[in-house]
Design a protein around this motif. Structure first.
Motif, short mmCIF file in Angstrom:
data_model
loop_
_atom_site.label_atom_id
_atom_site.label_comp_id
_atom_site.label_asym_id
_atom_site.label_seq_id
_atom_site.Cartn_x
_atom_site.Cartn_y
_atom_site.Cartn_z
N UNK A 4 0.90 -1.16 0.02
CA UNK A 4 0.09 -0.11 0.11
C UNK A 4 0.86 1.28 -0.08
N UNK A 5 1.77 1.34 0.92
CA UNK A 5 2.70 2.35 0.76
C UNK A 5 4.08 2.01 1.11
N UNK A 6 5.11 2.73 0.34
CA UNK A 6 6.55 2.41 0.73
C UNK A 6 7.35 3.91 1.03
N UNK A 7 7.87 3.88 2.22
CA UNK A 7 8.69 5.30 2.65
C UNK A 7 10.20 4.80 2.64
N UNK A 8 10.99 5.66 1.81
CA UNK A 8 12.44 5.24 1.60
C UNK A 8 13.19 6.32 2.23
N UNK A 9 14.17 6.36 2.92
CA UNK A 9 15.24 7.34 3.26
C UNK A 9 14.80 8.78 3.66
N UNK A 10 13.39 8.80 4.39
CA UNK A 10 12.73 10.05 4.90
C UNK A 10 13.41 10.79 6.01
N UNK A 44 3.22 12.69 14.95
CA UNK A 44 2.30 13.64 14.29
C UNK A 44 2.94 14.19 12.79
N UNK A 45 4.12 14.58 12.77
CA UNK A 45 4.67 15.06 11.75
C UNK A 45 4.81 13.97 10.63
N UNK A 46 5.30 12.72 10.99
CA UNK A 46 5.35 11.64 10.11
C UNK A 46 4.23 11.44 9.40
N UNK A 47 3.03 11.30 10.22
CA UNK A 47 1.56 11.08 9.64
C UNK A 47 1.21 12.16 8.71
N UNK A 48 1.68 13.41 9.14
CA UNK A 48 1.22 14.75 8.26
C UNK A 48 2.08 14.41 6.97
N UNK A 49 3.21 14.11 6.96
CA UNK A 49 4.32 13.78 5.93
C UNK A 49 3.41 12.65 4.77
N UNK A 50 3.08 11.56 5.41
CA UNK A 50 2.49 10.35 4.69
C UNK A 50 1.07 10.79 4.15
N UNK A 51 0.33 11.67 4.53
CA UNK A 51 -1.02 12.10 4.12
C UNK A 51 -0.76 13.21 3.22
N UNK A 52 0.44 13.74 3.02
CA UNK A 52 0.58 14.88 2.24
C UNK A 52 0.36 16.24 2.75
N UNK A 53 0.01 16.53 3.82
CA UNK A 53 -0.17 17.64 4.60
C UNK A 53 1.03 18.55 4.96
N UNK A 54 2.25 17.94 5.05
CA UNK A 54 3.46 18.50 5.48
C UNK A 54 4.87 17.85 4.50
N UNK A 55 5.57 18.95 3.99
CA UNK A 55 6.75 18.55 3.36
C UNK A 55 7.83 17.94 3.96
N UNK A 56 8.77 17.40 3.40
CA UNK A 56 9.87 16.70 4.11
C UNK A 56 11.29 17.22 3.50
N UNK A 57 12.41 16.79 4.27
CA UNK A 57 13.68 17.46 3.57
C UNK A 57 14.13 16.63 2.29
N UNK A 58 13.98 15.09 2.61
CA UNK A 58 14.60 14.11 1.36
C UNK A 58 13.92 12.85 1.88
N UNK A 59 13.92 12.17 0.63
CA UNK A 59 13.41 10.80 0.77
C UNK A 59 12.21 10.57 -0.14
N UNK A 60 11.52 9.33 -0.03
CA UNK A 60 10.31 9.20 -1.05
C UNK A 60 9.32 8.75 -0.31
N UNK A 61 8.09 9.09 -0.56
CA UNK A 61 6.77 8.41 -0.02
C UNK A 61 5.94 8.11 -1.34
#
Length: 628
Positions: A4-10, A44-61
């Motif tokens: 369903x979801x892959x998070x890499x190097x976040x 909470x920041x991680x959940x917001x990143x996963x749901x597209x509500x917050x940006x991140x420095x590097x990596x892939x979702x």
């Protein structure tokens, strides 16, 4: 397994503060993952990143294409002016989008578009969306669908947001503190719902029973890294301790090696030629590893409590109501020394009102509360302390006390005291607005305890606190040399802390139960089973009586008297009328449009009707046997 979801190097940071780095994990169909971390470390920041509500420095979702996602934020918000039912359509879910597009196509008369959208409505089962919304809202005890959203309590708002997420039937459900502001009944309903339905789940919660019973794996963010455990909360506790023990053993080995290398490094410079550079590098690696001793970061709440006398407080003939809602009626209670009372009950039953009466913030309609002269309250309210957000953490504590007494002549400065609460020297000089919700709660707890209270009154203390802080708070309360009253929906917390419960059942009815929450739940289940058994036995007895009547009437045939014949004819008219009234009431009860008072009134009437129909039917059977 379907991914369903892959998070890499976040990696995510705020200025110099790195929350986490190089996180890599996947979520597969059927996973039920609980995410655990200390407050302020990025849950909470991680959940917001996963749901597209917050940006991140590097990596892939990366999501699977066309994946339906439902997200319940920790503090849901809806626009003012909309109703409860309209709030269920206030969503960016695919179903709501298709319904909106279909309604627009109907208005514009675009027949081609309508035909296309009808297929999508069929595929998404969108035709009965409103019915599903009302059904789930009713299960969550929200029955006034036309009530404005701004008039809801925090618990009601959380339930509406929960309904908003669940009715879209997401394939991946992401929940941030779903049990906050839910009462015990609703928490257990949600627990059963998630266990019963095949939903892939990622959630943050401090409710440890919820984690244990719902989740099949645990992820922990610790020191910016991610650790995964393929089991529930109990399994996680066991394996986490094994990991910490292994890390500490590795650090101990590194320290021993470091002593040997240090001797070599201290020799005169010519002993370290270019050929030994690898050994110098190895020394600095060892030194780094030796400094990594695992720190569990426990909150040490070893604060002295002041002396408390034998008289604590006594409630005499206490009564309180708000309009038609009865909170207390002629309540009497004498609180004992060192008593630890837990207060539970559904939202709106009067738990917080009782606490406010005890604290003198709310006056009873009648009766009085006498408080002992030595009682020194420490009050942790559900609303929290209103800090000046522009104040620094250290100043918030210094405004209350520069030093804190630990007893035996020992004292701590405000800074040292804060370190016991996991506020590092750097964090202490941060502005309060930079703290996470959980860190603000922890700071509030700190300000309550520094005054050396001997009677702690804690109204929902577990909301927003991380599990590490909860564990230490529990240990502190168990050894606290004073009195404690706790209002909480956290079952695990109550089991560890309290020695008896005051159960607010609603309508002014209270029950004093001698035991913790699990004891009470077991007793309640036993009572419910006994009640079902009694009903079953009653039905069985009724059937046996009917059988005996048939047997008697079969063996001794006689004709109906004039009076019995008339009664038989009246019953043939009356029973269908009663059945029709019962059927109409059932439709009204399931419509979801009734107020609580109407629901109660009609539920009582339908109970009377069932008994009356049974009685009249039994009599009709008896007379019909004679007639035939």
């Amino acid at each position: 397994m379907i991914s369903f979801l892959q998070v890499e190097g976040l990696t995510k940071s705020f200025g110099d503060l790195v929350l986490f780095e190089n996180l890599t994990f996947g979520i597969f169909e059927g996973d039920r993952i609980g995410l655990i971390a200390k407050n302020g470390t990025g849950k909470t920041t991680l959940l917001n990143i996963i749901t597209g509500k917050e940006d991140y420095d590097s990596g892939n979702v990366v999501y699977r294409r066309d994946l339906r996602i439902g997200y319940l934020p920790q503090d849901p918000h809806f626009p003012e002016g909309i109703t409860v039912l309209e709030a269920c359509f206030h969503s960016d879910s695919e179903v709501v989008g298709v319904i909106s597009a279909y309604e627009e196509a109907l208005i514009s008369g675009d027949s081609g578009r309508i035909e296309e959208l009808v297929e999508q409505m069929d595929h998404l089962k969108a035709w009965d969306y409103e019915y599903r919304a009302k059904q789930i809202l009713s299960q969550l005890k929200i029955n006034n669908f036309d009530q404005k959203i701004e008039h809801l309590s925090g618990g009601q708002l959380k339930r509406v947001a929960l309904a908003n997420v669940l009715i879209s039937e997401p394939q991946l459900l992401i929940l941030d503190e779903p049990t906050n502001h839910l009462d015990l009944e609703m928490t257990e309903w949600l627990e059963e719902y998630l266990k019963r339905n095949n939903i892939t789940l990622l959630m943050v919660t401090h409710d440890r029973y919820f984690l244990d019973r719902v989740c099949s794996s645990i992820m922990e963010i610790d020191k910016r890294s991610l650790y995964s455990y393929n089991g529930n909360y109990s399994y996680y506790l066991e394996k986490r301790q094994e990991r910490i023990d292994a890390q500490n053993a590795e650090v101990a080995r590194a320290n021993n090696l470091l002593r040997t290398e240090l001797d070599w490094m201290r020799r005169q410079p010519q002993a370290r030629g270019s050929k030994a550079k690898y050994r110098i590098d190895a020394f600095y690696e060892l030194e780094k590893k030796a400094k990594q001793e695992h720190d569990t970061g426990n909150v040490k709440l070893d604060v002295k409590s002041s002396y408390i006398g034998s008289k604590i407080f006594e409630a005499k003939h206490l009564s309180k109501r708000f309009g038609d809602v009865k909170i207390l009626e002629d309540f009497n209670y004498i609180f004992a020394r060192y008593e630890k009372m837990g207060i539970i009950g559904n939202n709106g039953a009067g738990k917080s009102s009782f606490i406010k009466m005890l604290m003198g913030q709310l006056q009873p309609d009648s009766g009085e509360i006498e408080i002992g002269e030595t009682v020194r309250f420490g009050y942790y309210s559900q609303d929290g302390l209103q800090f000046d957000e522009q104040m620094k953490v250290i100043d918030a504590v210094r405004n209350i006390a520069e030093e804190i007494s630990l007893g035996d002549g020992r004292r701590l400065s405000a800074s040292q005291f804060l370190q016991h609460f996991l506020f590092t020297p750097e964090t202490q000089y941060n502005y309060i607005y930079k703290l996470s919700g959980g860190e603000k709660r922890r700071l509030y707890l700190c300000t309550v305890l520094i005054n050396n209270p001997n009677f702690l009154v804690l109204d929902e203390p577990t909301n927003d606190l991380d599990i590490v802080t909860l564990n230490i708070l529990e240990e502190y309360l168990r050894s606290f040399k004073g009195c404690v009253i706790v209002v909480s929906h956290d079952r695990y917390f109550m089991d560890k802390v309290v020695d008896h419960l005051m159960v607010f059942k609603g309508n002014g009815e209270l029950k004093d139960f001698p035991g913790n929450y699990s004891d009470y739940r077991e007793w309640k289940n036993l009572m419910e089973e006994q009640k079902k058994l009694e009903v079953s036995e009653k039905n069985k007895k009724t059937k046996n009586e009917a059988k005996q009547i048939r047997e008697v009437t079969t063996t001794s045939k006689r004709r109906l008297s004039f009076k019995e014949k008339r009664e038989f004819e009246e019953l043939e008219i009356l029973i269908p009328r009663l059945e029709e009234e019962k059927s109409n009431l059932e439709v009204e009860l399931s419509s979801g449009t009734l107020s609580n008072d109407e629901l109660l009134e009609k539920s009582k009437r339908i109970s009377v009707l069932i008994d009356e129909i049974d009685e009249k039917t039994m009599r009709w059977l008896e007379l019909s046997e004679i007639e035939s």
